[in-house]
Design a protein around this motif. Sequence first.
Motif, PDB file in Angstrom:
ATOM      1  N   ARG A 319     -27.196 -54.144 -49.913  1.00 50.30           N
ATOM      2  CA  ARG A 319     -27.603 -54.825 -51.138  1.00 50.30           C
ATOM      3  C   ARG A 319     -26.937 -54.234 -52.371  1.00 50.30           C
ATOM      4  N   GLY A 320     -25.927 -53.400 -52.147  1.00 47.76           N
ATOM      5  CA  GLY A 320     -25.150 -52.869 -53.264  1.00 47.76           C
ATOM      6  C   GLY A 320     -25.850 -51.768 -54.026  1.00 47.76           C
ATOM      7  N   LYS A 321     -26.844 -51.138 -53.390  1.00 47.17           N
ATOM      8  CA  LYS A 321     -27.550 -50.050 -54.073  1.00 47.17           C
ATOM      9  C   LYS A 321     -27.304 -48.724 -53.357  1.00 47.17           C
ATOM     10  N   GLN A 322     -27.693 -47.648 -54.030  1.00 38.97           N
ATOM     11  CA  GLN A 322     -27.446 -46.331 -53.475  1.00 38.97           C
ATOM     12  C   GLN A 322     -28.740 -45.681 -52.970  1.00 38.97           C
ATOM     13  N   ALA A 323     -28.566 -44.667 -52.131  1.00 34.30           N
ATOM     14  CA  ALA A 323     -29.732 -44.009 -51.538  1.00 34.30           C
ATOM     15  C   ALA A 323     -29.626 -42.495 -51.648  1.00 34.30           C
ATOM     16  N   ILE A 324     -30.781 -41.866 -51.876  1.00 36.18           N
ATOM     17  CA  ILE A 324     -30.863 -40.406 -51.907  1.00 36.18           C
ATOM     18  C   ILE A 324     -31.767 -39.958 -50.760  1.00 36.18           C
ATOM     19  N   VAL A 325     -31.329 -38.958 -50.006  1.00 33.07           N
ATOM     20  CA  VAL A 325     -32.152 -38.411 -48.928  1.00 33.07           C
ATOM     21  C   VAL A 325     -32.383 -36.932 -49.194  1.00 33.07           C
ATOM     22  N   LEU A 326     -33.631 -36.550 -49.297  1.00 34.54           N
ATOM     23  CA  LEU A 326     -33.935 -35.130 -49.469  1.00 34.54           C
ATOM     24  C   LEU A 326     -34.427 -34.569 -48.145  1.00 34.54           C
ATOM     25  N   VAL A 327     -33.923 -33.405 -47.806  1.00 39.01           N
ATOM     26  CA  VAL A 327     -34.406 -32.691 -46.627  1.00 39.01           C
ATOM     27  C   VAL A 327     -34.638 -31.243 -47.055  1.00 39.01           C
ATOM     28  N   PRO A 328     -35.545 -30.533 -46.380  1.00 34.87           N
ATOM     29  CA  PRO A 328     -35.747 -29.134 -46.767  1.00 34.87           C
ATOM     30  C   PRO A 328     -34.460 -28.350 -46.534  1.00 34.87           C
ATOM     31  N   GLU A 329     -34.191 -27.418 -47.423  1.00 33.03           N
ATOM     32  CA  GLU A 329     -32.969 -26.630 -47.342  1.00 33.03           C
ATOM     33  C   GLU A 329     -32.664 -26.157 -45.917  1.00 33.03           C
ATOM     34  N   ILE A 330     -33.658 -25.542 -45.273  1.00 27.99           N
ATOM     35  CA  ILE A 330     -33.345 -24.924 -43.985  1.00 27.99           C
ATOM     36  C   ILE A 330     -33.190 -25.932 -42.852  1.00 27.99           C
ATOM     37  N   SER A 331     -33.599 -27.180 -43.058  1.00 26.22           N
ATOM     38  CA  SER A 331     -33.348 -28.101 -41.952  1.00 26.22           C
ATOM     39  C   SER A 331     -32.107 -28.943 -42.227  1.00 26.22           C
ATOM     40  N   LEU A 332     -31.379 -28.576 -43.264  1.00 18.79           N
ATOM     41  CA  LEU A 332     -30.112 -29.270 -43.531  1.00 18.79           C
ATOM     42  C   LEU A 332     -29.047 -28.662 -42.621  1.00 18.79           C
ATOM     43  N   THR A 333     -29.267 -28.832 -41.347  1.00 17.74           N
ATOM     44  CA  THR A 333     -28.415 -28.231 -40.333  1.00 17.74           C
ATOM     45  C   THR A 333     -27.252 -29.168 -40.033  1.00 17.74           C
ATOM     46  N   PRO A 334     -26.254 -28.666 -39.302  1.00 17.80           N
ATOM     47  CA  PRO A 334     -25.154 -29.555 -38.921  1.00 17.80           C
ATOM     48  C   PRO A 334     -25.663 -30.771 -38.165  1.00 17.80           C
ATOM     49  N   GLN A 335     -26.736 -30.571 -37.371  1.00 24.12           N
ATOM     50  CA  GLN A 335     -27.289 -31.704 -36.621  1.00 24.12           C
ATOM     51  C   GLN A 335     -27.681 -32.841 -37.554  1.00 24.12           C
ATOM     52  N   MET A 336     -28.319 -32.472 -38.652  1.00 26.07           N
ATOM     53  CA  MET A 336     -28.800 -33.454 -39.612  1.00 26.07           C
ATOM     54  C   MET A 336     -27.608 -34.119 -40.318  1.00 26.07           C
ATOM     55  N   VAL A 337     -26.679 -33.291 -40.784  1.00 27.13           N
ATOM     56  CA  VAL A 337     -25.514 -33.815 -41.492  1.00 27.13           C
ATOM     57  C   VAL A 337     -24.731 -34.749 -40.583  1.00 27.13           C
ATOM     58  N   GLU A 338     -24.599 -34.339 -39.323  1.00 27.67           N
ATOM     59  CA  GLU A 338     -23.861 -35.141 -38.363  1.00 27.67           C
ATOM     60  C   GLU A 338     -24.454 -36.536 -38.229  1.00 27.67           C
ATOM     61  N   ARG A 339     -25.766 -36.611 -38.213  1.00 28.11           N
ATOM     62  CA  ARG A 339     -26.408 -37.910 -38.033  1.00 28.11           C
ATOM     63  C   ARG A 339     -26.086 -38.845 -39.195  1.00 28.11           C
ATOM     64  N   PHE A 340     -26.025 -38.319 -40.401  1.00 28.52           N
ATOM     65  CA  PHE A 340     -25.749 -39.174 -41.564  1.00 28.52           C
ATOM     66  C   PHE A 340     -24.261 -39.457 -41.713  1.00 28.52           C
ATOM     67  N   LYS A 341     -23.439 -38.421 -41.516  1.00 29.29           N
ATOM     68  CA  LYS A 341     -21.994 -38.631 -41.608  1.00 29.29           C
ATOM     69  C   LYS A 341     -21.536 -39.540 -40.466  1.00 29.29           C
ATOM     70  N   GLY A 342     -22.180 -39.378 -39.318  1.00 32.17           N
ATOM     71  CA  GLY A 342     -21.817 -40.184 -38.156  1.00 32.17           C
ATOM     72  C   GLY A 342     -22.080 -41.665 -38.408  1.00 32.17           C
ATOM     73  N   ARG A 343     -23.117 -41.970 -39.164  1.00 35.44           N
ATOM     74  CA  ARG A 343     -23.450 -43.371 -39.400  1.00 35.44           C
ATOM     75  C   ARG A 343     -22.717 -43.933 -40.599  1.00 35.44           C
ATOM     76  N   PHE A 344     -22.572 -43.122 -41.661  1.00 31.44           N
ATOM     77  CA  PHE A 344     -22.017 -43.666 -42.905  1.00 31.44           C
ATOM     78  C   PHE A 344     -20.676 -43.060 -43.316  1.00 31.44           C
ATOM     79  N   GLY A 345     -20.162 -42.124 -42.504  1.00 33.69           N
ATOM     80  CA  GLY A 345     -18.821 -41.586 -42.745  1.00 33.69           C
ATOM     81  C   GLY A 345     -18.637 -41.034 -44.140  1.00 33.69           C
TER      82      GLY A 345
END
Length: 830
Positions: A319-345
């Motif tokens: 819909r042409g809008k942007q999104a912000i996702v907050l996660v706790p600092e310590i769970s911002l693991t590669p696993q988490m980043v991978e899931r978002f980068k994997g979907r939205f590059g």
Amino acid sequence: MIAKVIVDVPSRQTDRPFDYEVPSSMEEWIEVGSRVGVPFGSRVLQGFVTRLTDEADIDRRRLKPLSELLDPVPPLLPDLIELAKWLSEKYCCSWTTALQAMIPTALKGKAERLVGIQDDQAAVLALPPELAEWIGTSGKFVKLETLLSKYPEHARAVKAALRDGVLAERTSIRDRLAIRKVLTVFVPEDESAAREALAKLPARAAKQREVLGFMLEHGGPLPLQELIAATGSSAPSVRSLAEKGLLDLREVEQRRDPYADRAFERTEPLPLTEGQREVYARIARAIGAGEPQTMLLHGVTGSGKTEVYLQSIQYCLERGKQAIVLVPEISLTPQMVERFKGRFGDAVAVLHSRLSSGERYDEWRKIRDRQVQVAIGARSAIFAPFERIGLIIIDEEHESSYKQEESPKYHARDVAVRRAKQHGAAVVLGSATPSLETYAAASRPAPASEQSREPALLPMPDRVGGRPMPPVTVVDMREELKDGNRSMFSRLLHRSLAERLERGEQSVLLLNRRGYSTFVMCRSCGYTATCPHCDISLTYHQKSRALRCHYCGHAEQAPAACPSCQSEHIRYFGTGTQRVEEELAKLFPGIRVIRMDVDTTTEKNAHEKLLKQFGDRKADVLLGTQMVAKGLDFPYVTLVGVIAADTSLNLPDFRAAERTFQLLTQVAGRAGRHHLPGEVVVQTYAPEHYAIVTAKKHDYASFVAEELRHRGAMGYPPYCRLILVTMSHEQLPLLSTVSERFSAGLRELAEHEGVLLPLGSGFGRAMEVLGPVASPIARMKDRYRFQCVIKYRGNLDASALVRKALEPFADGPPQRQVQFSVDVDPQVIL
Ligand SMILES: Nc1ncnc2c1ncn2[C@@H]1O[C@H](COP(=O)(O)OP(=O)(O)OP(=O)(O)O)[C@@H](O)[C@H]1O
Ligand SMILES: [Zn+2]
Ligand SMILES: [Zn+2]
């Protein structure tokens, strides 16, 4: 044109916009949110434009002009300027403190002194020639600091020249950190001319021929260093080609991309389960409506919340809008980043504190320059400078790290709701164990006027694929001791660990370290080592064999004998995890343990590396503190053990039970998430406590019911809200007088508003002021500490009352001044 500017001086006297004239050369460029340099007294300071107008508050003739405009594109947007104003009011801090929290450190500019030659002729006579040459002709300015470090012997001449007006001085704001630029070589537009010139280059210019030939063949822009390496030439050859116009040499901005060397496998949306589909549809409707709405996604561990987030974001982007996702600092693991980068590059920017400030700055600029549409990050990512936000997600919304502990002491959850209001965005708060405040707000029935309102509570009570929640066994450690087991492992946990080792499966061991002893105690006389400046025990650090204070940094060598009774029975309790590790090695020789705690994760990326090793099954046990409880998804983990579950139950904190329940539920959720079934063993000295009984049954509803009863009886959130005011001073009598005066003043103001009522007196607006009393940590850094706790309820601007009550204490000689620190919605009352 007049610019209203908030200058970067965080004091109460300067906490208002000041008027400046906008020079006509800046009029085209300046906007609300622009960063400027302004003359302020005798200095030049950085500031932000909060408004542009034609009317000045002071006599126009007294207006000073802005001295510089610092960025071509304003770093902040009008909505963020307004949000900062709101932050400063709600959290009782200055407007500039709030603004500073919104920009990357790199943009926190500092003033720099520049000098230039004012009068060329006088300079010839007054300055040593090499100095004059280095500075250059009039109109050019150089850094005074660099000049003096290059020619320290001429310091006096420089000073005299400044005094006599031979040299002129100017102040300018410089960014803490520059955009990284790389000299890059381009083939000129007129390529054919370059080809002709190549043919005519004389034979002795062999290097130049080679370089030009290479560039014409290669065609593309190439960083200078790479060109030099590829052709074995040197910078002067390239430069002389550039001077002849046969090549272009320009600086090109370069981004520091922390994930540049990682390839992310592209993932496709999964077909949603029925539970996920319903929740997704509800969120999508909210995004589509374009009106602010806050929802609580209450999904058990492993229910597939992340997939719902991903697909909701996709809907938002479409819909042409942007999104912000907050996660706790310590769970911002590669696993988490991978899931978002994997979907939205490449549409994703990642912001967290383990990045260097350069990397952070560059990720932030991707957002500001509209190159990405999704920002994922810790707390402060809530300020991501997007222009059309459609969705804000806060994962693990119950986490206390969403509250900032230093000023501005904001809670990202409340800021998110406010920002969503500005943008007409949807807010999704996700958790398996929502905070009581959020849960109570989301399950409150809609008022009659809004009967058509959709529910705010979105439950996902089942795990994906119908996997069962792991069974939890509670072991009473008092019984173990009675039966003669003095080890820190119960017989059940010991046996279960042995089974995992045999089967080649993995285990996670959690040591609940809140309140765990790392202090020094004499077993003969009971002496404990405390900080000489703070009323708090010193912490023992095994590596350096030192005792340290966590509040003021005081350090001393650990004594070999008790300083009080000279006994040698002085015991050092190393960090709890080290002791568990030692015991594991004794019980299971050869066991491979990865220990994750503050000591092993200080290095950059250490956290990631350790988790990767565990994910690659290079260890049998992952042992750690709270860090191992969050968001991990490893298929071979079939056992979770909790050592000393109740250490956090006895803390003087009204959230102690809630925190314990959350921790147990989260860590239990790490077991059996995939095809192998899981099992959880919880060791405790308080097996009958409701936080443990309900966690055993994965029964959030019963926990909440019981906990709400306690909160109601004691008058704590969610039945009211809190503000904690801490006052400190070196002199106790003065502190005591001032704090009494403050609380009396506040009571008077509340009385005047008609809200000074006991909270138990019914419903509606009410406010109580408790104290002043000595803080739980009664002295810190040699300052005594008193506190007032303010409880209030109803539609009542308590922050405004507190700000007003503080006004009389703003002035006075500094040494007499009591320091006030205001914490709105405090997470910890210390
Ligand atoms: N629709 C689906 N179909 C198949 N697998 C799914 C689906 N949704 C999620 N999963 C998988 O289920 C597992 C658990 O999902 P996820 O990690 O998102 O749960 P969660 O609710 O975020 O859990 P936690 O709160 O414990 O982090 C993951 O391995 C995920 O890939
Ligand atoms: Zn002693
Ligand atoms: Zn101290």
